[in-house]
Design a protein around this motif. Structure first.
Motif, PDB file in Angstrom:
ATOM      1  N   VAL A   6      36.527  48.695 132.919  1.00 33.25           N
ATOM      2  CA  VAL A   6      36.040  47.386 133.352  1.00 33.25           C
ATOM      3  C   VAL A   6      34.961  47.551 134.417  1.00 33.25           C
ATOM      4  N   LEU A   7      35.187  48.504 135.311  1.00 31.04           N
ATOM      5  CA  LEU A   7      34.218  48.744 136.383  1.00 31.04           C
ATOM      6  C   LEU A   7      32.863  49.133 135.791  1.00 31.04           C
ATOM      7  N   LEU A   8      32.913  50.036 134.838  1.00 32.93           N
ATOM      8  CA  LEU A   8      31.677  50.484 134.191  1.00 32.93           C
ATOM      9  C   LEU A   8      30.984  49.323 133.480  1.00 32.93           C
ATOM     10  N   ALA A   9      31.778  48.578 132.708  1.00 41.68           N
ATOM     11  CA  ALA A   9      31.203  47.476 131.943  1.00 41.68           C
ATOM     12  C   ALA A   9      30.597  46.454 132.905  1.00 41.68           C
ATOM     13  N   TRP A  10      31.292  46.229 134.001  1.00 38.86           N
ATOM     14  CA  TRP A  10      30.795  45.266 134.988  1.00 38.86           C
ATOM     15  C   TRP A  10      29.437  45.729 135.515  1.00 38.86           C
ATOM     16  N   ILE A  28      36.964  55.118 144.840  1.00 35.59           N
ATOM     17  CA  ILE A  28      37.847  55.974 145.636  1.00 35.59           C
ATOM     18  C   ILE A  28      39.284  55.460 145.552  1.00 35.59           C
ATOM     19  N   CYS A  29      39.436  54.136 145.676  1.00 34.92           N
ATOM     20  CA  CYS A  29      40.774  53.554 145.575  1.00 34.92           C
ATOM     21  C   CYS A  29      41.417  53.899 144.234  1.00 34.92           C
ATOM     22  N   LEU A  30      40.627  53.760 143.180  1.00 30.42           N
ATOM     23  CA  LEU A  30      41.183  54.022 141.847  1.00 30.42           C
ATOM     24  C   LEU A  30      41.646  55.463 141.733  1.00 30.42           C
ATOM     25  N   THR A  65      41.878  45.191 140.955  1.00 32.40           N
ATOM     26  CA  THR A  65      43.170  45.383 141.621  1.00 32.40           C
ATOM     27  C   THR A  65      44.314  44.948 140.715  1.00 32.40           C
ATOM     28  N   LEU A  66      44.155  43.757 140.128  1.00 35.15           N
ATOM     29  CA  LEU A  66      45.224  43.262 139.248  1.00 35.15           C
ATOM     30  C   LEU A  66      45.448  44.204 138.075  1.00 35.15           C
ATOM     31  N   LEU A  67      44.337  44.610 137.468  1.00 35.67           N
ATOM     32  CA  LEU A  67      44.456  45.486 136.291  1.00 35.67           C
ATOM     33  C   LEU A  67      45.128  46.797 136.668  1.00 35.67           C
ATOM     34  N   ALA A  68      44.742  47.355 137.812  1.00 39.42           N
ATOM     35  CA  ALA A  68      45.299  48.642 138.205  1.00 39.42           C
ATOM     36  C   ALA A  68      46.804  48.520 138.474  1.00 39.42           C
ATOM     37  N   LEU A  69      47.166  47.491 139.221  1.00 39.97           N
ATOM     38  CA  LEU A  69      48.593  47.342 139.531  1.00 39.97           C
ATOM     39  C   LEU A  69      49.380  47.017 138.268  1.00 39.97           C
ATOM     40  N   GLY A  70      48.800  46.147 137.431  1.00 44.29           N
ATOM     41  CA  GLY A  70      49.465  45.817 136.163  1.00 44.29           C
ATOM     42  C   GLY A  70      49.653  47.067 135.319  1.00 44.29           C
ATOM     43  N   GLY A  71      48.606  47.894 135.249  1.00 46.90           N
ATOM     44  CA  GLY A  71      48.680  49.124 134.454  1.00 46.90           C
ATOM     45  C   GLY A  71      49.758  50.042 134.990  1.00 46.90           C
ATOM     46  N   LEU A  72      49.795  50.157 136.318  1.00 44.47           N
ATOM     47  CA  LEU A  72      50.798  51.023 136.929  1.00 44.47           C
ATOM     48  C   LEU A  72      52.208  50.535 136.579  1.00 44.47           C
ATOM     49  N   ALA A  73      52.397  49.218 136.707  1.00 44.06           N
ATOM     50  CA  ALA A  73      53.713  48.661 136.398  1.00 44.06           C
ATOM     51  C   ALA A  73      54.064  48.903 134.932  1.00 44.06           C
ATOM     52  N   PHE A  74      53.076  48.687 134.060  1.00 43.17           N
ATOM     53  CA  PHE A  74      53.317  48.903 132.632  1.00 43.17           C
ATOM     54  C   PHE A  74      53.711  50.351 132.363  1.00 43.17           C
ATOM     55  N   GLY A  75      52.936  51.278 132.951  1.00 46.01           N
ATOM     56  CA  GLY A  75      53.203  52.699 132.743  1.00 46.01           C
ATOM     57  C   GLY A  75      54.602  53.066 133.220  1.00 46.01           C
ATOM     58  N   LEU A  76      54.967  52.572 134.397  1.00 50.75           N
ATOM     59  CA  LEU A  76      56.284  52.917 134.935  1.00 50.75           C
ATOM     60  C   LEU A  76      57.393  52.324 134.079  1.00 50.75           C
ATOM     61  N   SER A  77      57.136  51.113 133.555  1.00 54.56           N
ATOM     62  CA  SER A  77      58.190  50.480 132.758  1.00 54.56           C
ATOM     63  C   SER A  77      58.446  51.255 131.470  1.00 54.56           C
ATOM     64  N   LYS A  78      57.428  52.007 131.023  1.00 55.30           N
ATOM     65  CA  LYS A  78      57.582  52.761 129.773  1.00 55.30           C
ATOM     66  C   LYS A  78      58.414  54.024 129.968  1.00 55.30           C
ATOM     67  N   LEU A  79      58.386  54.576 131.179  1.00 53.11           N
ATOM     68  CA  LEU A  79      59.004  55.874 131.394  1.00 53.11           C
ATOM     69  C   LEU A  79      60.482  55.864 131.027  1.00 53.11           C
ATOM     70  N   ALA A  80      60.849  56.842 130.210  1.00 50.77           N
ATOM     71  CA  ALA A  80      62.248  57.025 129.841  1.00 50.77           C
ATOM     72  C   ALA A  80      62.340  58.434 129.291  1.00 50.77           C
ATOM     73  N   LEU A 136      47.045  57.413 133.759  1.00 53.22           N
ATOM     74  CA  LEU A 136      46.057  56.861 132.830  1.00 53.22           C
ATOM     75  C   LEU A 136      46.230  55.351 132.691  1.00 53.22           C
ATOM     76  N   CYS A 137      47.484  54.896 132.627  1.00 60.20           N
ATOM     77  CA  CYS A 137      47.738  53.457 132.531  1.00 60.20           C
ATOM     78  C   CYS A 137      47.151  52.733 133.733  1.00 60.20           C
ATOM     79  N   ALA A 138      47.336  53.331 134.918  1.00 61.49           N
ATOM     80  CA  ALA A 138      46.911  52.648 136.133  1.00 61.49           C
ATOM     81  C   ALA A 138      45.392  52.646 136.267  1.00 61.49           C
ATOM     82  N   VAL A 139      44.731  53.729 135.842  1.00 65.49           N
ATOM     83  CA  VAL A 139      43.316  53.901 136.156  1.00 65.49           C
ATOM     84  C   VAL A 139      42.393  53.603 134.978  1.00 65.49           C
TER      85      VAL A 139
END
Ligand SMILES: Nc1ncnc2c1ncn2[C@@H]1O[C@H](COP(=O)(O)OP(=O)(O)O)[C@@H](O)[C@H]1O
Ligand SMILES: [Mg+2]
Lengths: 258, 460
Positions: B58-62, B8-10, B137-152, B49-52
């Motif tokens: 990973v969740l599935l694999a886990w 749900i969080c994701l 949590t780390l992966l999601a936040l990292g992904g979000l940050a990565f995605g936002l940093s790409k926006l231009a 997509l980057c965030a989730v």
């Protein structure tokens, strides 16, 4: 060459009407077609050219809900008489379609199909000869003589159309009907087939539907102009193209309606 | 955090990222005053997509891998606690630990080992859960940050999203393919184990099938016979009878429907026949067992034939009826696909309708018809229910269709019902039968595909 001034009438249509369901496609056509001539049927799409062509070999019979009225005779014999055997009629009136439609059989079997169902060849040798003769007359022999067992569908579009012509003339008809035979072909293949028609005219009566004014002018002796199911005008091709009687005809020929 | 809470969080984060990405790219573009490369939707989707994406994987694999890991660690722990557990005892102990852990096993039935194991297992579980929550949590936040940093404004978000979808499709098909490969491999390995116990030749060419395994070592006839020939003969006979029924009827009804019937009749009859395909096979089975088989037996008795009440004929006839819609509906489709211009061509040459059908339409449709028949055969070979109910389970090697026979699929069921040891020859024989059956149907399908591709005319 037949005398154009005084030719023999081959096909005589009187007051031909055709309905598809409730829609009337032909409104009483009176038209004489001469033996050993090429007659071109021209007119805008949907004006009934194909419908008229199909009246001649009764191909309208197989269309659901199609009713034909009036009379049409070939050599003074009524085609729609109850005693007429459609199978025999169609052996006398060959047809070439807009899109080449060779059977998915070998080139040989394509040409031999008609003779076989009509029992026209007594033995293999005479069938071989018939196939060869037909392919030669259709101008295809040189190109396919080494691969008669290859599939008819493996040929190019122009070759396929000539194969269909060979298939039609293999049953030795009097009349060959062609419904836009070149519309799916490139200019070179078209030129080959136009030449062929000039050649075939000596033995057959040819009726051709075409959308190309140049083609009609090049190959036909007579031209009939259809419009919305009516025959507007017909006569010698030269006359029609140089001094059309009707304003509609002139408009169509000069490209104002299409 | 529980799996569902994480999910749900994701999803919440995904939705948030999407809208946030859209707003952000709007602001960036307005500030930069250049033409934006991709539409806002794609920038938003990219960030989401980057965030989730990675956390979801990973969740599935886990979920797939952590039970295996935990089991291995638990086994290791139990082994250290009491080194002399046998393989079977270890299995029981592990099951007990988990049952006790989940509260299904009362304390009275447990010992010291089970209780300590359970405590250890609980520890493992909570450690695993915590690690998972932190990682996601780390992966999601990292992904979000990565995605936002790409926006231009000039960032090519549209092809990037395209690539993600591409990869997702590829993964889905990879899963489908890998599962198939996995199933086939397990079939092959179990079959090889079976051939350790029973020689290949005895299986493939043996004439007698009675897979009884001795309860006691001195039991008479306890070795069992694993000759598969009677089963394949039975399968072939029933399939053959079914095809004798289904091919002519199916094909002729297809021809009638596509060439002769008027559209109204066709509109009613075609779905009508296809309903036959929706009848559950077990219904066909009792139709065969309770009506067709007794009818055959009685009519046999009338003309002085002693027929058994279970016969290959009854099963084959009913199976044939079941197969009819396959053949008729597939053939109807291929016959309809033959272009009308071919029929017109034949008619214009003076062919009658039946000549046109026989000489032009059917030859043109033949590849499709052949493949329809081959598919129907695979279907018949795989059919089980009708045979169990109408043809019996006795492995007779006979060519007499009035006798009872059995088929490969029926015997697979017979081998696996009831309590079985997983590594007895009897159980493993099912895998061997399954493998051979699979190879046969595979071959049929390959041939069907080949026929279709090789002889298909290209009508355009
Ligand atoms: N099979 C058919 N069923 C119903 N209507 C048809 C059919 N064939 C032709 N028509 C109608 O008859 C009219 C004449 O068609 P057609 O003879 O094909 O024209 P043309 O060949 O001159 O383009 C058109 O209005 C067409 O819609
Ligand atoms: Mg037309």
């Amino acid at each position: 060459m037949t005398n154009i001034e005084n030719p023999k009438v081959k096909i005589k249509a009187r007051n031909m009407t055709v309905h598809y369901g409730d829609a009337q496609a032909l409104h009483g056509i009176d038209l004489d077609l001469n033996a050993n001539e090429v007659t071109a049927l021209i007119g805008p799409s949907g004006c009934g050219k194909s419908t008229f062509l199909r009246c001649i070999n009764r191909m309208n019979d197989v269309i659901d809900g199609c009713r034909v009225g009036g009379s049409l005779s070939i050599d003074e014999q009524d085609v729609y008489d109850a005693a007429v055997d459609v199978v025999e009629l169609r052996a006398r009136v060959g047809m070439v379609f807009q899109k080449p439609n060779p059977f998915p059989k070998s080139i040989y079997d394509n040409v031999a199909y008609g003779p076989r169902i009509h029992g026209m060849a007594q033995d293999r040798a005479s069938l071989d000869a018939l196939v060869e003769r037909s392919l030669k007359r259709a101008g295809l022999w040189q190109e396919v003589k080494d691969r008669l067992s290859a599939s008819g569908t493996s040929l190019s579009g122009g070759q396929q159309q000539r194969l269909c012509i060979a298939r039609a003339i293999a049953v030795n008809p009097d009349i060959v009907l062609m419904d836009e035979p070149c519309s799916a072909l490139d200019p070179i293949a078209t030129a080959v087939i136009e030449e062929l028609m000039e050649e075939l005219r000596r033995d057959y009566t040819i009726v051709i539907v075409t959308h190309s004014m140049q083609q009609a002018a090049r190959i036909s002796q007579r031209t009939a102009y259809f419009h919305l199911g009516d025959l507007v005008e017909h006569g010698q091709t030269e006359t029609i193209f140089t001094t059309p009687q009707h304003q509609q005809t002139e408009a169509y020929i000069s490209g104002k309606i299409g | 955090m529980s799996t569902s809470f994480l999910l749900i969080c994701l999803f919440g984060l995904g939705g948030f990222s999407y809208f946030f990405g859209r707003r952000r790219i709007g602001a960036l573009t307005r500030a930069a005053r250049v033409k934006q490369h991709s539409r806002d939707v794609y920038h938003g989707s990219f960030v989401a997509l980057c965030a989730v994406g990675v956390p979801l994987i990973v969740l599935l694999a886990w979920a797939g891998l952590s039970p295996l890991l935990l089991d291995a660690m638990l086994e290791d722990f139990l082994r250290r606690q009491s080194p002399d557990l046998s393989l079977g005892e270890m299995g029981v102990a592990m099951a007990k630990v988990k049952a006790y852990f989940s509260g299904a096993l009362p304390e009275a039935f447990t010992g010291e080992l089970i209780r300590s194991g359970s405590a250890y297992f609980a520890e493992l579980r909570s450690a695993s859960n915590q690690a998972r929550s932190v990682a996601i949590t780390l992966l999601a936040l990292g992904g979000l940050a990565f995605g936002l940093s790409k926006l231009a404004p000039r960032f090519t978000a549209r092809p990037a999203v395209e690539r993600v979808f591409n990869a997702a499709m590829m993964m889905a098909s990879a899963i489908a393919i890998l599962t198939t490969i996995g199933i086939v491999l397990s079939l092959i390995f179990e079959t090889l184990r079976f051939f350790d116990k029973v020689p290949v030749m005895d299986f493939l060419f043996g004439l007698s099938w009675s897979p009884q395994i001795a309860m006691r070592a001195d039991q008479i006839g306890g070795a069992g016979a694993f000759g598969a020939i009677p089963l394949f003969a039975g399968t072939m006979m029933i399939t053959f009878i079914a095809m004798l029924v289904a091919v002519p009827i199916g094909l002729m009804s297809a021809i009638y429907l596509s060439e002769y019937a008027n559209p109204r009749l066709r509109g009613i009859a075609k779905p009508g026949i296809e309903i036959l395909a929706g009848v559950p096979t077990v219904v066909y089975g009792f139709f065969a067992a309770l009506m067709v088989a007794p009818f055959l037996r009685d009519s046999g008795a009338d003309i002085g034939l002693a027929l058994s009440s279970e016969s290959a004929l009854a099963a084959g006839l009913v199976m044939g009826i079941m197969i009819i819609p396959f053949i008729s509906s597939l053939s109807d489709d291929v016959i309809n696909a033959v272009p009308q211009t071919l029929r017109d061509g034949a008619a214009a040459l003076g062919a009658t309708q039946s000549e046109t059908i026989r000489q032009v339409v059917l030859p043109a449709a033949l590849p499709g018809i052949v493949s329809a028949i081959l598919l129907a055969i695979s279907r018949a070979i795989g059919e089980t229910m009708i045979v169990v109910m109408a043809a019996g389970v006795a492995a007779n090697l006979t060519a007499n269709p009035f006798e009872s026979v059995t088929t490969v699929t029926v015997q697979i069921v017979m081998l696996l019902v009831g309590d079985q040891e997983f590594d007895s020859a009897k159980t493993l024989a099912a895998f061997a039968l399954g493998l051979v059956l699979f190879l046969i149907t595979l071959m049929l399908n390959v041939v069907a595909l080949y026929v279709v591709n090789r002889f298909r005319e290209q009508y355009d």
